[in-house]
Design an enzyme around this catalytic site. Structure first.
Site, PDB file in Angstrom:
ATOM      1  N   GLU A   1       1.165  -1.319   0.102  1.00  0.00           N
ATOM      2  CA  GLU A   1       0.185   0.362  -0.208  1.00  0.00           C
ATOM      3  C   GLU A   1       0.660   1.577   0.079  1.00  0.00           C
ATOM      4  OE1 GLU A   1      -3.288   2.011   2.926  1.00  0.00           O
ATOM      5  OE2 GLU A   1      -2.869  -0.472   2.825  1.00  0.00           O
TER       6      GLU A   1
ATOM      7  N   ASP B   1       0.204   4.933   0.486  1.00  0.00           N
ATOM      8  CA  ASP B   1      -0.874   6.395   1.041  1.00  0.00           C
ATOM      9  C   ASP B   1      -0.121   7.666   1.182  1.00  0.00           C
ATOM     10  OD1 ASP B   1      -2.350   3.784   2.053  1.00  0.00           O
ATOM     11  OD2 ASP B   1      -1.432   4.144   4.133  1.00  0.00           O
TER      12      ASP B   1
ATOM     13  N   GLU C   1      -2.494  10.303   3.299  1.00  0.00           N
ATOM     14  CA  GLU C   1      -3.760  10.224   4.189  1.00  0.00           C
ATOM     15  C   GLU C   1      -3.959  12.737   4.425  1.00  0.00           C
ATOM     16  OE1 GLU C   1      -4.860   6.217   5.866  1.00  0.00           O
ATOM     17  OE2 GLU C   1      -3.065   7.614   6.968  1.00  0.00           O
TER      18      GLU C   1
ATOM     19  N   ASN D   1       2.711   7.064   4.259  1.00  0.00           N
ATOM     20  CA  ASN D   1       2.992   5.484   4.672  1.00  0.00           C
ATOM     21  C   ASN D   1       3.298   4.602   3.508  1.00  0.00           C
ATOM     22  OD1 ASN D   1       3.414   4.587   6.761  1.00  0.00           O
ATOM     23  ND2 ASN D   1       1.849   3.734   7.549  1.00  0.00           N
TER      24      ASN D   1
ATOM     25  N   ARG E   1       5.931   3.754   8.677  1.00  0.00           N
ATOM     26  CA  ARG E   1       6.924   4.265   7.688  1.00  0.00           C
ATOM     27  C   ARG E   1       5.893   5.630   7.349  1.00  0.00           C
ATOM     28  NH1 ARG E   1       6.407  -1.040   5.391  1.00  0.00           N
ATOM     29  NH2 ARG E   1       8.533  -2.471   6.163  1.00  0.00           N
TER      30      ARG E   1
ATOM     31  N   TRP F   1      -7.212  10.013  16.620  1.00  0.00           N
ATOM     32  CA  TRP F   1      -6.247   9.750  16.326  1.00  0.00           C
ATOM     33  C   TRP F   1      -5.352  10.898  15.264  1.00  0.00           C
ATOM     34  CZ3 TRP F   1      -4.244   9.017  11.592  1.00  0.00           C
ATOM     35  CH2 TRP F   1      -4.318   9.178  10.487  1.00  0.00           C
TER      36      TRP F   1
ATOM     37  N   GLY G   1      -3.743  14.004  17.947  1.00  0.00           N
ATOM     38  CA  GLY G   1      -2.900  12.251  18.451  1.00  0.00           C
ATOM     39  C   GLY G   1      -4.337  12.389  18.877  1.00  0.00           C
TER      40      GLY G   1
END
Length: 311
Positions: free
Chosen positions: A127, A129, A131, A146, A155, A221, A225
């Site tokens: 995958e 990403d 985001e 990622n 990652r 999240w 956070g």
């Protein structure tokens, strides 16, 4: 000779003989798309052009289609307190480039995630990403990239942007060959993941991936956070996708041997010597982005990893 694509109509270009696919969908008349094209020096040949009357010829709405509005070549993804939604390309690809223009959720987007990504299937999937992590009004969006290989991610990098991505459309692209993966924003590289298999680092090069987009709630999240939750009084939250470009090796339905079809070295433009490393100009751009806009890099997170990743 440079390769510059001007798109005036919604076109699908496919060459079955070469296994090479191009899909172009442009919203504006004669929109200049060269900022989205990474393939300088490549000349596209032997392509068969055909009109595509509807975006549904290329993509299918595989999650909450009642939350998706299709207008011409635009896809509007809506998130409310009932559901997010998403789409996926009908074809899968190995190596090449995929680009899209996105206008992100305006105003208070805290808790939301808009995603543009490529993914294969199954628990050991690969995958790539983009985001886009929403935030409260007047706070900057964060872009999280990622990479998953054989089902393992972790990652992440996070960047701010040098513009407001909610005011207009901007181009987000993946470039992917056997040497590296490049994440680009308006043609500027923000991240490079280099093939370091000789060091024991896994690299995604054996699984074809579909091209996908989605919007969803991640207020546990996504924003600070998880401290800032989604304000559902602002729903629906809308991100708009348009001007897709898929310039990649397509996995044909009559064969399952993706490596024989797409893995032969030197067969495609992305295997040319010019695409082994970034050129000097793009290397300078990447350094500028890392210096000015990189806010998190998993490779430097000693609190998270007792042993830093080998890459």
């Amino acid at each position: 000779m440079g390769y510059i694509m001007h798109a005036c109509l919604c076109l699908t270009a496919l060459s079955r003989a070469s296994g090479f696919g191009v899909v172009v969908m442009a919203s504006n008349i004669c929109t200049r798309l060269e900022i989205a094209i990474f393939m300088v020096g490549f000349v596209c040949a032997n392509l068969v052009l055909a009109m595509c009357g509807n975006i549904s010829e290329v993509f299918e709405y595989n999650w909450a289609p009642n939350h998706i509005i299709s207008q011409g070549d635009q896809i509007k993804l809506n998130l409310d307190n009932v559901s997010g939604c998403g789409f996926e390309s009908k074809k899968k690809y190995l190596f090449g480039q995929a680009s899209v223009q996105i206008k992100l959720i305006e105003g208070d987007s805290a808790g939301t995630v808009t995603a543009f990504y490529m993914a294969s299937e199954g628990p050991v999937h690969d995958e790539l990403d983009f985001e886009f992590l929403g935030n409260v009004s007047r706070e900057p969006y964060l872009v999280q990239t990622n990479i998953y290989v054989n089902g393992t991610g972790n990652r992440e990098q996070r960047h701010t942007l040098w513009f407001d991505p909610t005011l207009d459309f901007h181009t987000y692209s993946f470039f992917w060959n056997r040497h590296f993966i490049v994440f680009l924003v308006d043609g500027i590289p923000i991240r490079v993941f280099t093939n370091k298999e000789d060091m024991g680092v896994l690299f995604p090069r054996q699984q074809a991936m579909s091209i996908r987009g989605s919007v969803w709630n991640a207020d546990d999240w996504a924003t600070q956070g998880g401290k800032v939750k989604t304000n559902w009084t602002n729903a629906p939250f809308v991100s708009t996708f348009r001007s897709f470009i898929i310039n990649a090796c397509e996995l044909l339905p009559e064969t399952d041997d993706i490596m024989a079809q797409c893995g032969k070295l030197g067969r495609f433009w992305w295997d040319k010597p010019a695409f082994v490393v970034l050129n000097r100009h793009r290397s300078h751009q990447l350094k500028w982005v890392r210096r000015k806009h990189l806010v998190y890099d998993y490779c430097k997170d000693k609190a998270r990893f007792t042993e830093l990743p080998r890459e």
